[in-house]
Design an enzyme around this catalytic site. Structure first.
Site, PDB file in Angstrom:
ATOM      1  N   ALA A  62       2.026  -3.964  14.207  1.00  0.00           N
ATOM      2  CA  ALA A  62       1.414  -2.710  13.772  1.00  0.00           C
ATOM      3  C   ALA A  62       1.410  -1.702  14.910  1.00  0.00           C
ATOM      4  CB  ALA A  62      -0.010  -2.962  13.288  1.00  0.00           C
TER       5      ALA A  62
ATOM      6  N   HIS B  33       0.844  -1.207   0.000  1.00  0.00           N
ATOM      7  CA  HIS B  33       0.000   0.000   0.000  1.00  0.00           C
ATOM      8  C   HIS B  33       0.870   1.244   0.000  1.00  0.00           C
ATOM      9  CE1 HIS B  33      -3.707  -2.220   0.140  1.00  0.00           C
ATOM     10  NE2 HIS B  33      -3.178  -2.973   1.088  1.00  0.00           N
TER      11      HIS B  33
END
Length: 165
Positions: A142, A78
Site C-alpha cells: 500500500a 472498492h
C-alpha cells in the site's frame, strides 16, 4: 462473465451472491464498460470508446483508458480512485485496491504505462509509474511508489521503493 464474478466471490467473504457482485460492486461494472470501450478503441472509434470510458468513470469512480489491455478475472476492490493508463497491460487473476494508479511518466506517444503480470496484487494507494514490468505473482505494498521492474514472486514496498527478499 460468470467466472469473472466467481473471482470476486472467492476473494471477498463479504459478497453474498453473484447477483450482488454484478449489480452493486463497482469493479465488475468498470471492467464490463472497459471491454466495450476497448472494442471501440480497437476499431478506431475513439470518441465512442472514450464516451463509454467516461460513463464508467462517472458510475464507478474507476478510470480505465479504452486503450489499456485488461486480462481475465481482474478484481478491483472498492475501486474509487483507480486510474489505468492507455498503454497499461494487466495480466490474468490480478487484484487492484482503491486509489491505485498505473500511470506514465512521459507524454511521448510510446509505451509509457506499466505491464502487470498474472496473479499480481497491488495495494491501496500504490503508484506504479512508467513502462516497467511487475512480474507474475508479485505484490506491491500500500502507498508504494514503483518506478522500476519488480521480479516475479517478489514484494515491493515504500517510497523510495525497495524489493523484499
Amino acid at each position: 462473465m460468470i467466472s469473472f464474478l466467481r473471482a470476486y466471490k472467492s476473494y471477498d467473504p463479504a459478497a453474498k451472491s453473484l447477483l450482488e457482485i454484478g449489480l452493486l460492486y463497482p469493479g465488475p461494472k468498470a471492467v464490463f464498460f472497459h471491454r466495450i470501450a476497448h472494442f471501440f478503441y480497437g476499431i478506431k472509434l475513439f470518441f465512442i470508446a472514450r464516451l463509454f470510458a467516461e460513463i464508467s468513470r462517472f458510475l464507478t469512480g474507476i478510470e480505465i483508458h479504452p486503450g489499456a489491455t485488461v486480462g481475465c478475472r481482474l478484481v478491483i476492490d472498492h475501486g474509487i480512485g483507480v486510474v489505468i493508463g492507455e498503454t497499461a497491460v494487466i495480466g490474468d487473476d490480478c487484484i487492484i485496491f482503491h486509489g491505485v494508479t498505473l500511470g506514465g511518466m512521459k507524454f511521448d506517444p510510446v509505451k509509457r504505462h506499466p505491464t502487470v503480470g498474472n496473479k499480481v496484487l497491488i495495494g491501496a494507494g500504490a503508484k506504479v509509474l512508467g513502462p516497467i514490468t511487475l512480474g507474475d505473482g508479485c505484490r506491491v505494498g500500500a502507498n508504494a511508489v514503483i518506478t522500476k521492474d519488480v521480479p516475479p514472486g517478489k514484494t515491493a514496498v515504500g517510497n523510495p521503493m525497495r524489493v523484499l527478499e
